[in-house]
Scaffold this motif. Sequence first.
Motif, short mmCIF file in Angstrom:
data_model
loop_
_atom_site.label_atom_id
_atom_site.label_comp_id
_atom_site.label_asym_id
_atom_site.label_seq_id
_atom_site.Cartn_x
_atom_site.Cartn_y
_atom_site.Cartn_z
N PRO A 199 1.04 -1.39 0.16
CA PRO A 199 0.18 0.06 0.20
C PRO A 199 0.66 1.16 0.05
N GLN A 200 1.78 1.99 0.89
CA GLN A 200 3.06 2.29 1.52
C GLN A 200 3.75 2.54 -0.51
N ARG A 231 2.48 2.07 -3.17
CA ARG A 231 1.52 2.00 -4.15
C ARG A 231 1.67 3.21 -4.41
N GLU A 232 1.12 4.25 -2.41
CA GLU A 232 1.02 5.85 -3.00
C GLU A 232 2.23 6.28 -2.82
N HIS A 233 3.90 6.28 -2.92
CA HIS A 233 4.82 7.11 -2.15
C HIS A 233 5.89 6.95 -3.44
#
Lengths: 325, 325
Positions: A72-73, A75-77
């Motif tokens: 998740p991290q 994909r976001e950053h």
Amino acid sequence: MRSSIADEQIVGLSEITEAAQRIDDLVLRTPVIELPHPVRSDEVLHCKAESLQPTAAFKLRGAYNAISQALPQAREHGVLAQSSGNHARAVAFVAHRLGLHAVIVMPENTPPTKVAAVRALGAQVELVPVAERDSRALQLAGEAEYVHVPPYDDVRVIAGQGTVGLELIEQLPNVDVVLVPVSGGGLISGVAAAVKALSPHTRVIGVEPELAADATDSWRAGRRISWTPEQTSRTIADGLRVTEIGAHPWEHIQRYVDDFVTVSELQIYAAMRHLAVAGRLVAEPSGAVAVAAWMHDLVPAEGTVAAVVSGGSVEPALLASVLNS
Amino acid sequence: MRSSIADEQIVGLSEITEAAQRIDDLVLRTPVIELPHPVRSDEVLHCKAESLQPTAAFKLRGAYNAISQALPQAREHGVLAQSSGNHARAVAFVAHRLGLHAVIVMPENTPPTKVAAVRALGAQVELVPVAERDSRALQLAGEAEYVHVPPYDDVRVIAGQGTVGLELIEQLPNVDVVLVPVSGGGLISGVAAAVKALSPHTRVIGVEPELAADATDSWRAGRRISWTPEQTSRTIADGLRVTEIGAHPWEHIQRYVDDFVTVSELQIYAAMRHLAVAGRLVAEPSGAVAVAAWMHDLVPAEGTVAAVVSGGSVEPALLASVLNS
């Protein structure tokens, strides 16, 4: 450094088998190739050909195992790594396949083949002086919430590299000696953890260039010893120029590894040539050091001996000159 | 020749799956390596790396499948083969592992690497002029009750080579096009039989050097056409110098193969270089022709494309010159 690493930070068989399941879709189960001895033709070395990974080196295993636990991290950053080449390419490859943004900090003396491979995967490359590699990566890590994937000093990375050992014991259950190239120590840590869990009698031996022998020095001294970048940059084995074993790898090495040996530059060239001609494997200098130790009788050859051929990203002109030698 | 081959002489899936079980203990399940296109980096070729077999070529599969069905005779009288190199080495390897006497007839223009590999396995080698290769083998076969292992014109050999196709469909079930080097036709016959049985939509395309294109000529004419040894000896691809498709392979090709294409000598060199640099695979010229056809856009590239890299026994100086080009 021993006191800084708690027992729960030591990779064992369960972390490695979990990693194997996690990375299965992008990682090749590499074959074990029989390489005849150049002089004694009845002896063979069993070569675990990590050079055949889609990113040309074992590094894909650890990088993917780490990234897959922070998706998740990521994909976001995006993801961030610093590397002399093969780890960079592995992180860029995983990012490319999963559609993640990747920033890679590479030392300026990285071979052009390796820089080009990373750029071809769509990663953003920053070339910096060797000595600034880690500090620049830390600086970038402070600027945004990248998933920072260390090349070796990380239990997720060590567990991923350990899948090399897991596969090797499955493929060659009677192996007596396993030879492993050593740079920051992530590969040998994972391999030794797997091998000692599944085949306690098997000896695991680290191999370094004489010109970048900080791990061998550390092993003999019983404490981590650093070399300078000026010293380690002398070896042709550009993947093994890390100047000090990582803290986590050092703990694993002390628990699991049996010995260290070093090889000369000429011995590395001879191993590259023999691997290509007699083993049909293209190895980079770093990938050939364990084979070099066996070929030149620097390790005990009793029983069944295996070596990790850790990478195959080599400049064509270097391979050509080795073949002509 | 069509009338001379009965339907029961056509290899099907059952003969190939039986062969796979028979040869499992000596043959490597070779990996499929993704090779990026040299220009369009988002396209890959899936290379079935038969170059990594312990004898450096696919030939081990057919030779072992044939010998394993005549073991009592082979133990009593030995085995006999004629070959331009890789089949010879395969027969010698099987004989060495099983403790059989082996006599190998080789043409005088065989590369020294291949002759040395056969001798190192303890086989008795007879070097003869190219044109006398088959007649000398037949003469020897008349003198003693050897198990004579033909290089391609034999259903047991074809079934053994077919295990390449069986594995490929297991490893890459969605493959749309399979490119196969063609010499006597044993490899493409077996591969096409397996592929068409398991994946009828998949196209199987034979690849030859322009300078040894007897199979392509035959395909276009609808009947077997011979070239002379003087003609076929011009190609660097020494494994593909057979002057006429075998009778059994010709029947299989007519039933199962979709098309033929040819490649130039320069295209072969370029493929060897690209395989080494971008695929970490050492291929001999014969082993690189199918890759050459894909790289140079000589075959339809729609969908998932695979190529058999059939062998990796190459003179070091040749590989060096290719890398420097």
